[in-house]
Motif scaffolding. Structure first.
Motif, PDB file in Angstrom:
ATOM      1  N   CYS A 294       0.820  -1.219   0.000  1.00  0.00           N
ATOM      2  CA  CYS A 294       0.000   0.000   0.000  1.00  0.00           C
ATOM      3  C   CYS A 294       0.856   1.273   0.000  1.00  0.00           C
ATOM      4  O   CYS A 294       0.453   2.292  -0.564  1.00  0.00           O
ATOM      5  CB  CYS A 294      -0.942  -0.015   1.201  1.00  0.00           C
ATOM      6  SG  CYS A 294      -2.213  -1.300   1.110  1.00  0.00           S
ATOM      7  N   ALA A 295       2.018   1.217   0.647  1.00  0.00           N
ATOM      8  CA  ALA A 295       2.903   2.383   0.640  1.00  0.00           C
ATOM      9  C   ALA A 295       3.379   2.686  -0.781  1.00  0.00           C
ATOM     10  O   ALA A 295       3.445   3.846  -1.198  1.00  0.00           O
ATOM     11  CB  ALA A 295       4.089   2.139   1.571  1.00  0.00           C
ATOM     12  N   SER A 296       3.689   1.647  -1.531  1.00  0.00           N
ATOM     13  CA  SER A 296       4.105   1.825  -2.920  1.00  0.00           C
ATOM     14  C   SER A 296       2.950   2.334  -3.768  1.00  0.00           C
ATOM     15  O   SER A 296       3.136   3.174  -4.657  1.00  0.00           O
ATOM     16  CB  SER A 296       4.630   0.504  -3.486  1.00  0.00           C
ATOM     17  OG  SER A 296       5.736   0.029  -2.740  1.00  0.00           O
ATOM     18  N   ALA A 297       1.752   1.833  -3.496  1.00  0.00           N
ATOM     19  CA  ALA A 297       0.581   2.283  -4.250  1.00  0.00           C
ATOM     20  C   ALA A 297       0.298   3.762  -4.011  1.00  0.00           C
ATOM     21  O   ALA A 297      -0.133   4.477  -4.914  1.00  0.00           O
ATOM     22  CB  ALA A 297      -0.632   1.442  -3.859  1.00  0.00           C
ATOM     23  N   LYS A 298       0.546   4.206  -2.783  1.00  0.00           N
ATOM     24  CA  LYS A 298       0.300   5.614  -2.450  1.00  0.00           C
ATOM     25  C   LYS A 298       1.250   6.539  -3.190  1.00  0.00           C
ATOM     26  O   LYS A 298       0.880   7.658  -3.572  1.00  0.00           O
ATOM     27  CB  LYS A 298       0.441   5.806  -0.934  1.00  0.00           C
ATOM     28  CG  LYS A 298       0.056   7.190  -0.440  1.00  0.00           C
ATOM     29  CD  LYS A 298       0.148   7.265   1.075  1.00  0.00           C
ATOM     30  CE  LYS A 298      -0.237   8.648   1.578  1.00  0.00           C
ATOM     31  NZ  LYS A 298      -0.143   8.735   3.057  1.00  0.00           N
ATOM     32  N   GLU A 299       2.469   6.084  -3.401  1.00  0.00           N
ATOM     33  CA  GLU A 299       3.470   6.909  -4.073  1.00  0.00           C
ATOM     34  C   GLU A 299       3.462   6.740  -5.583  1.00  0.00           C
ATOM     35  O   GLU A 299       4.059   7.532  -6.302  1.00  0.00           O
ATOM     36  CB  GLU A 299       4.874   6.551  -3.536  1.00  0.00           C
ATOM     37  CG  GLU A 299       5.040   6.787  -2.038  1.00  0.00           C
ATOM     38  CD  GLU A 299       4.883   8.242  -1.654  1.00  0.00           C
ATOM     39  OE1 GLU A 299       5.215   9.120  -2.497  1.00  0.00           O
ATOM     40  OE2 GLU A 299       4.423   8.518  -0.531  1.00  0.00           O
ATOM     41  N   ALA A 300       2.803   5.700  -6.069  1.00  0.00           N
ATOM     42  CA  ALA A 300       2.851   5.387  -7.496  1.00  0.00           C
ATOM     43  C   ALA A 300       1.976   6.327  -8.311  1.00  0.00           C
ATOM     44  O   ALA A 300       0.972   6.859  -7.813  1.00  0.00           O
ATOM     45  CB  ALA A 300       2.414   3.941  -7.724  1.00  0.00           C
ATOM     46  N   ASN A 301       2.367   6.527  -9.542  1.00  0.00           N
ATOM     47  CA  ASN A 301       1.553   7.272 -10.492  1.00  0.00           C
ATOM     48  C   ASN A 301       0.643   6.310 -11.239  1.00  0.00           C
ATOM     49  O   ASN A 301       1.038   5.175 -11.530  1.00  0.00           O
ATOM     50  CB  ASN A 301       2.441   8.023 -11.491  1.00  0.00           C
ATOM     51  CG  ASN A 301       3.288   9.089 -10.821  1.00  0.00           C
ATOM     52  OD1 ASN A 301       2.817   9.777  -9.927  1.00  0.00           O
ATOM     53  ND2 ASN A 301       4.537   9.207 -11.245  1.00  0.00           N
TER      54      ASN A 301
END
Length: 348
Positions: A294-301
């Motif tokens: 989820c942390a990666s999803a939050k930062e992803a475009n």
């Protein structure tokens, strides 16, 4: 005989249409179909809208800037819509709230989403009445459904809890949008065991009901019915209301032997691999597995291909043109087949 069937049988023509409907998305890649939740396509006060979702064609329902005037003027919105999974090998449908900021007053939700668990069609009710011998067993299974349903229901008419407040990737978060840490252990590779008795009936409990995150749903029968309500209270200063939900069709699989075209979310639930790492969360178990975490999803475009439907559009113009061309080709082939058969019979 095979040649005659190809051009004259309605079943063959229907099969060709269905096959093309499945092959075209696979060739063109995954495409999200985005609708404004305030449009008549999704939300109608007097009629339940029905939308369809395929493995490679997820659906996004969201509030858009052009619908902000409705909230600014203090106009209410209340409707029910249904998302149905379609396609070969498709088992069910998943919904994950990507982001939500709905108002509440104390413990009461002013704006909310609510899943309707029991809204059966009349045809299904009639079918159940016909099997009198299984009446007692079905009562047992129905009791199991109620006992295993996740979270307390809002009331006794088969409606789930009202979801409001701040949500991110299916998880309730605080104002700082703090996400929980990643799971320590991987999720099981197979579907939860329902028992032999439950699997024999349509009333079988949803095996995923207690496993999904707070603002996510999985329906193993392929239909999710949702109640959406936005209060008529006008927006205050620095107040915002927004919603973005992704609906994805899935199929059951063995997580130990996953085909290359699929991605395993956990518990034997697989989605199309073309939806992985596209900036949108499709897995419903709260770990954002298809976006690493989820942390990666939050930062992803968001790199997913999204087809935005206007408020007045019922279907895409390009899809209409494409299906018209396909229909003309099939009509031409059918005419050629009919002429060929006519000439063949005339010679004999």
């Amino acid at each position: 005989m095979a040649y005659e069937c190809l051009f004259t049988s309605p079943r063959c023509v229907f099969f060709t249409f269905t096959l093309l409907n499945q092959l075209l998305p696979s060739i063109l890649g995954a495409t999200y179909h985005s609708h404004d939740v305030t449009s008549d396509t999704v939300c109608n006060r007097y009629h339940k809208r029905e939308l369809q979702v395929y493995m490679s064609d997820p659906v996004i329902l969201e509030t858009r800037p052009e619908s902000a005037h409705m909230l600014t003027l203090g106009l209410s919105l209340s409707c029910t819509f249904e998302m149905e999974a379609k396609g070969f090998y498709t088992t069910g449908v998943v919904s994950v709230v990507q982001s939500m900021n709905f108002r509440s007053h104390g413990d009461n939700c002013l704006d909310y989403m609510q899943t309707i668990y029991e809204d059966e069609d009349n045809d299904m009710k009639l079918k159940r009445k016909k099997s009198k011998k299984k009446k007692i067993l079905k009562k047992v299974v129905k009791a199991a459904v109620l006992s295993r349903r996740r979270r307390d229901t809002d009331d006794e008419d088969g409606r789930g809890p009202r979801i409001c407040g701040r949500v991110l990737f299916g998880l309730q978060v605080d104002e700082n949008e703090t996400l929980p840490p990643p799971f320590a252990d991987p999720l099981p590779p197979t579907k939860p065991d329902q028992g032999v008795l439950s699997s024999l009936f349509w009333d079988a409990p949803n095996p995923y009901q207690s496993l999904v995150s707070d603002a996510a749903e999985v329906d193993h029968k392929g239909e999710i019915k949702t109640r959406l309500h936005i209060s008529n209270r006008m927006l205050r200063q620095n107040e915002d209301v927004n919603l973005k939900v992704v609906y994805t069709a899935y199929q059951e699989c063995d997580g130990r032997r996953v085909p290359e075209s699929l991605f395993h979310c956990g518990y034997g639930l697989c989605i199309s691999r073309s939806l992985v790492n596209d900036g949108l969360v499709n897995c419903p178990f709260g770990d954002c597995a298809d976006e690493v975490d989820c942390a990666s999803a939050k930062e992803a475009n968001i790199i997913a291909k999204v087809l935005h439907y206007e408020r007045t559009d019922e279907t895409s113009v390009w899809w209409i043109i494409l299906w018209v061309l396909v229909g003309l080709v099939l009509m031409f082939l059918a005419c050629c087949g009919g002429i060929f058969l006519f000439m063949r019979r005339r010679k004999h």
